[in-house]
Design a protein around this motif. Sequence first.
Motif, PDB file in Angstrom:
ATOM      1  N   LYS A  47       0.229  20.452   4.913  1.00 41.87           N
ATOM      2  CA  LYS A  47       0.884  20.550   3.616  1.00 41.87           C
ATOM      3  C   LYS A  47       0.023  21.410   2.684  1.00 41.87           C
ATOM      4  O   LYS A  47      -1.206  21.378   2.741  1.00 41.87           O
ATOM      5  CB  LYS A  47       1.036  19.148   3.038  1.00 41.87           C
ATOM      6  N   SER A  48       0.680  22.189   1.823  1.00 47.59           N
ATOM      7  CA  SER A  48      -0.101  23.006   0.890  1.00 47.59           C
ATOM      8  C   SER A  48      -0.689  22.099  -0.193  1.00 47.59           C
ATOM      9  O   SER A  48      -0.043  21.165  -0.656  1.00 47.59           O
ATOM     10  CB  SER A  48       0.765  24.102   0.270  1.00 47.59           C
ATOM     11  N   SER A  79      -4.893  19.625   6.431  1.00 47.30           N
ATOM     12  CA  SER A  79      -3.508  19.191   6.283  1.00 47.30           C
ATOM     13  C   SER A  79      -2.588  20.388   6.464  1.00 47.30           C
ATOM     14  O   SER A  79      -2.947  21.509   6.127  1.00 47.30           O
ATOM     15  CB  SER A  79      -3.310  18.597   4.883  1.00 47.30           C
ATOM     16  N   GLU A  88       1.657  12.108  -2.480  1.00 41.36           N
ATOM     17  CA  GLU A  88       0.802  12.522  -1.359  1.00 41.36           C
ATOM     18  C   GLU A  88      -0.665  12.235  -1.711  1.00 41.36           C
ATOM     19  O   GLU A  88      -1.090  12.406  -2.848  1.00 41.36           O
ATOM     20  CB  GLU A  88       0.998  14.018  -1.114  1.00 41.36           C
TER      21      GLU A  88
END
Length: 186
Positions: A15-16, A13, A161
């Motif tokens: 995203k972190s 991903s 998320e």
Amino acid sequence: MNDQTFSLQPFPSKKSLPNLKIVGNIARNGNKLAIRYMLEGDLKEIALAKPTGGIAPLSNTPSRKHELWKDTCFELFFGIKDCQRYWEFNLSPAGHWNVYHFDTYRQGMQEETAFTILPFSVQNQADGLALVLEADLNKIVSAVQEIEVAITTVIKHRDGEVTYWALTHQGAEADFHLRDSFIVEL
């Protein structure tokens, strides 16, 4: 007995991700399957129905429920070696569960009626959360049949998320049903 340890990896991903680790072990002794998941790290970032102290689940009436994978859910997929049919076990930290049977890849999904209960324990520990399942597979497979297993987890974060964790990710998208990811042999 065939006992193996595992470590799950998140699907890549941009995203972190929170600092998490999902490890455990799985074993098959005769036709008894035992799996232990250990979720470690920054658990306050996860939308997690936690058990209330010790082993007791948050729900006083854990039951079979659908669509557990929409929230944080520990999962196990297995199929008989050289056979297309497979099963999906879903285990919620709140104590709810379900087992599904598939004829082939994502086809013929049905609730597996051989299981009327699926007792497992969830424990808060100083360093994380542990989930332990011991299942008698005699209801669905023979002890002499080799099985291939995929170990997975869905993590829903507090911001909504969702991340997908598995031993291996074989597709362009996260897909726990791909038979190429059933890599543990028991």
